[in-house]
Motif scaffolding. Structure first.
Motif, PDB file in Angstrom:
ATOM      1  N   LEU A  52       0.831  -1.213   0.000  1.00  0.00           N
ATOM      2  CA  LEU A  52       0.000   0.000   0.000  1.00  0.00           C
ATOM      3  C   LEU A  52       0.859   1.254   0.000  1.00  0.00           C
ATOM      4  CD1 LEU A  52      -2.789  -1.337   2.323  1.00  0.00           C
ATOM      5  CD2 LEU A  52      -3.055  -0.617  -0.055  1.00  0.00           C
ATOM      6  N   ALA A  53       2.024   1.182   0.654  1.00  0.00           N
ATOM      7  CA  ALA A  53       2.930   2.337   0.662  1.00  0.00           C
ATOM      8  C   ALA A  53       3.317   2.696  -0.769  1.00  0.00           C
ATOM      9  CB  ALA A  53       4.173   2.014   1.488  1.00  0.00           C
ATOM     10  N   LYS A  54       3.568   1.676  -1.589  1.00  0.00           N
ATOM     11  CA  LYS A  54       3.919   1.933  -3.005  1.00  0.00           C
ATOM     12  C   LYS A  54       2.722   2.515  -3.735  1.00  0.00           C
ATOM     13  CE  LYS A  54       6.800  -2.100  -3.536  1.00  0.00           C
ATOM     14  NZ  LYS A  54       7.080  -3.266  -4.359  1.00  0.00           N
ATOM     15  N   LYS A  55       1.534   1.942  -3.465  1.00  0.00           N
ATOM     16  CA  LYS A  55       0.332   2.417  -4.164  1.00  0.00           C
ATOM     17  C   LYS A  55       0.064   3.889  -3.841  1.00  0.00           C
ATOM     18  CE  LYS A  55      -2.107  -2.014  -4.473  1.00  0.00           C
ATOM     19  NZ  LYS A  55      -3.444  -2.613  -4.587  1.00  0.00           N
ATOM     20  N   VAL A  56       0.240   4.271  -2.580  1.00  0.00           N
ATOM     21  CA  VAL A  56      -0.014   5.664  -2.193  1.00  0.00           C
ATOM     22  C   VAL A  56       0.960   6.578  -2.936  1.00  0.00           C
ATOM     23  CG1 VAL A  56       0.003   7.336  -0.295  1.00  0.00           C
ATOM     24  CG2 VAL A  56      -0.965   5.058   0.079  1.00  0.00           C
ATOM     25  N   ARG A  57       2.236   6.184  -2.976  1.00  0.00           N
ATOM     26  CA  ARG A  57       3.225   7.014  -3.670  1.00  0.00           C
ATOM     27  C   ARG A  57       2.900   7.128  -5.162  1.00  0.00           C
ATOM     28  NH1 ARG A  57       6.950   4.788  -6.666  1.00  0.00           N
ATOM     29  NH2 ARG A  57       7.491   3.153  -5.174  1.00  0.00           N
ATOM     30  N   VAL A  58       2.562   5.994  -5.768  1.00  0.00           N
ATOM     31  CA  VAL A  58       2.256   5.981  -7.206  1.00  0.00           C
ATOM     32  C   VAL A  58       1.015   6.834  -7.504  1.00  0.00           C
ATOM     33  CG1 VAL A  58       1.465   4.459  -9.070  1.00  0.00           C
ATOM     34  CG2 VAL A  58       3.427   3.793  -7.665  1.00  0.00           C
ATOM     35  N   ALA A  59       0.016   6.762  -6.640  1.00  0.00           N
ATOM     36  CA  ALA A  59      -1.196   7.574  -6.835  1.00  0.00           C
ATOM     37  C   ALA A  59      -0.831   9.058  -6.800  1.00  0.00           C
ATOM     38  CB  ALA A  59      -2.236   7.251  -5.767  1.00  0.00           C
ATOM     39  N   LEU A  60      -0.025   9.458  -5.819  1.00  0.00           N
ATOM     40  CA  LEU A  60       0.396  10.866  -5.714  1.00  0.00           C
ATOM     41  C   LEU A  60       1.189  11.284  -6.943  1.00  0.00           C
ATOM     42  CD1 LEU A  60       1.480  11.084  -1.964  1.00  0.00           C
ATOM     43  CD2 LEU A  60      -0.507  12.201  -3.006  1.00  0.00           C
ATOM     44  N   ASP A  61       2.123  10.415  -7.374  1.00  0.00           N
ATOM     45  CA  ASP A  61       2.932  10.724  -8.562  1.00  0.00           C
ATOM     46  C   ASP A  61       2.044  10.964  -9.776  1.00  0.00           C
ATOM     47  OD1 ASP A  61       5.191  10.357  -7.068  1.00  0.00           O
ATOM     48  OD2 ASP A  61       5.704   8.374  -7.880  1.00  0.00           O
ATOM     49  N   ALA A  62       0.946  10.208  -9.853  1.00  0.00           N
ATOM     50  CA  ALA A  62       0.060  10.292 -11.018  1.00  0.00           C
ATOM     51  C   ALA A  62      -0.908  11.466 -10.923  1.00  0.00           C
ATOM     52  CB  ALA A  62      -0.731   8.992 -11.149  1.00  0.00           C
ATOM     53  N   GLY A  63      -0.993  12.085  -9.746  1.00  0.00           N
ATOM     54  CA  GLY A  63      -1.949  13.186  -9.570  1.00  0.00           C
ATOM     55  C   GLY A  63      -3.319  12.724  -9.117  1.00  0.00           C
ATOM     56  N   LEU A  64      -3.388  11.475  -8.627  1.00  0.00           N
ATOM     57  CA  LEU A  64      -4.656  10.961  -8.088  1.00  0.00           C
ATOM     58  C   LEU A  64      -4.707  11.231  -6.590  1.00  0.00           C
ATOM     59  CD1 LEU A  64      -4.531   7.492  -9.859  1.00  0.00           C
ATOM     60  CD2 LEU A  64      -6.314   9.223 -10.261  1.00  0.00           C
ATOM     61  N   LEU A  65      -5.894  11.509  -6.064  1.00  0.00           N
ATOM     62  CA  LEU A  65      -6.056  11.709  -4.625  1.00  0.00           C
ATOM     63  C   LEU A  65      -6.169  10.337  -3.958  1.00  0.00           C
ATOM     64  CD1 LEU A  65      -6.785  13.912  -2.369  1.00  0.00           C
ATOM     65  CD2 LEU A  65      -9.149  13.185  -2.762  1.00  0.00           C
ATOM     66  N   PRO A  66      -5.167   9.955  -3.140  1.00  0.00           N
ATOM     67  CA  PRO A  66      -5.288   8.652  -2.481  1.00  0.00           C
ATOM     68  C   PRO A  66      -6.131   8.766  -1.208  1.00  0.00           C
ATOM     69  CG  PRO A  66      -3.052   9.533  -2.209  1.00  0.00           C
ATOM     70  CD  PRO A  66      -3.900  10.617  -2.827  1.00  0.00           C
ATOM     71  N   ILE A  67      -7.097   7.871  -1.045  1.00  0.00           N
ATOM     72  CA  ILE A  67      -7.887   7.790   0.194  1.00  0.00           C
ATOM     73  C   ILE A  67      -7.413   6.512   0.886  1.00  0.00           C
ATOM     74  CG2 ILE A  67     -10.198   7.659   1.210  1.00  0.00           C
ATOM     75  CD1 ILE A  67     -11.275   8.918  -1.418  1.00  0.00           C
ATOM     76  N   TYR A  68      -6.491   6.681   1.823  1.00  0.00           N
ATOM     77  CA  TYR A  68      -5.816   5.539   2.453  1.00  0.00           C
ATOM     78  C   TYR A  68      -6.592   5.098   3.708  1.00  0.00           C
ATOM     79  CZ  TYR A  68      -2.356   2.819   4.979  1.00  0.00           C
ATOM     80  OH  TYR A  68      -1.722   1.815   5.675  1.00  0.00           O
ATOM     81  N   CYS A  69      -7.017   3.834   3.725  1.00  0.00           N
ATOM     82  CA  CYS A  69      -7.867   3.343   4.820  1.00  0.00           C
ATOM     83  C   CYS A  69      -7.072   2.611   5.899  1.00  0.00           C
ATOM     84  CB  CYS A  69      -8.907   2.378   4.284  1.00  0.00           C
ATOM     85  SG  CYS A  69      -9.954   3.078   3.005  1.00  0.00           S
TER      86      CYS A  69
END
Ligand code: PEP
Length: 252
Positions: free
Chosen positions: A111-128
């Motif tokens: 999930l740590a990778k997914k959050v970083r990748v989402a931010l890099d892409a300009g997506l708003l991550p909603i981390y649960c």
């Protein structure tokens, strides 16, 4: 009152055909057209994501996915990547929902990778994040939440922390009709903010929107939103009905 803009997000989970999703959007858009000062997000299943985004164009409704892979492409059958979400103009993505952690073995590290990748892409991550009934009973809520926050957000630097949304969702309250009391929700969300402050400093932590999730309904949203640290809600079951979800969005 904080200056954090509230977010009300609806997680449709694995519900609604494309026709049902389109009918919902036509009704919901009208019901919330006059809402200002609240970010409204709907999270349909992948099959409806592009269509819902098209229907949301020109409205005050943002559209997010319910999951994504951290690789941009590859041999990952059944998965969808950040560039694919950007391709259909998605605004954000839910990451680490407890159902993903429980049934699809998602770990804080992945999930740590997914959050970083989402931010890099300009997506708003909603981390649960959230604890089980057994963990709360055993007094290990604090340890569990701190671990999920520290590990799951370990690839986010303090400069980008404000672009992350955290959803605190006690697993015992999801889909059970058993809502956390506003006090329990406030106390645990304050623990999330305290953990963020330890990691990133209190100024950065003070900018993060932290949502509560778990059996939120039109009847209880007001008392939850009255709590100091609760900046919104991630709503499952009660977001499936357009008029009911509109009442939650219009909690003020
Ligand atoms: C959820 O799925 O994130 C959720 C909080 O579900 P529910 O509102 O149905 O408890």
């Amino acid at each position: 009152m904080s200056d954090r803009t509230p977010i009300i997000a609806g997680n449709w989970k694995m519900y609604k055909t494309t026709a049902e999703a389109a009918a919902y959007m036509e009704e919901f858009k009208g019901l919330v057209a006059d809402v200002t000062g609240v970010e409204i997000i709907v999270c349909p299943p992948y099959t409806s994501l592009g269509n819902v985004k098209e229907l949301a164009q020109g409205s005050n409704i943002l559209v997010a996915a319910q999951n994504m892979h951290f690789e941009p492409e590859g041999a990952f059958t059944g998965e969808v990547s950040a560039p694919m979400l950007i391709d259909i103009d998605a605004d954000g993505v839910i990451l680490g929902h407890s159902e993903r952690r429980q049934y699809f073995n998602e770990t804080d590290l992945a999930l740590a990778k997914k959050v970083r990748v989402a931010l890099d892409a300009g997506l708003l991550p909603i981390y649960c994040c959230g604890e089980t009934d057994a963990e709360r009973e055993a007094g290990s809520t604090e340890e569990k939440i701190r671990r999920q926050i520290i590990d799951g957000l370990s690839e986010v630097g303090s400069a980008r922390l404000a672009s992350v949304v955290v959803a605190y969702e006690p697993i015992w309250a999801i889909g059970t009709g058993k809502t956390a009391t506003p006090q329990i929700a406030q106390d645990t969300i304050s623990l999330v903010r305290g953990t963020l402050a330890d990691q990133y400093g209190s100024e950065a932590a003070g900018q993060v929107r932290i949502l509560y999730g778990g059996s939120v309904k039109p009847e209880n949203i007001g008392e939850l939103m009255a709590e100091e640290d609760i900046d919104g809600a991630l709503v499952g079951g009660a977001s499936l009905d357009a008029p009911g979800f509109a009442r939650i969005v219009k909690y003020r």
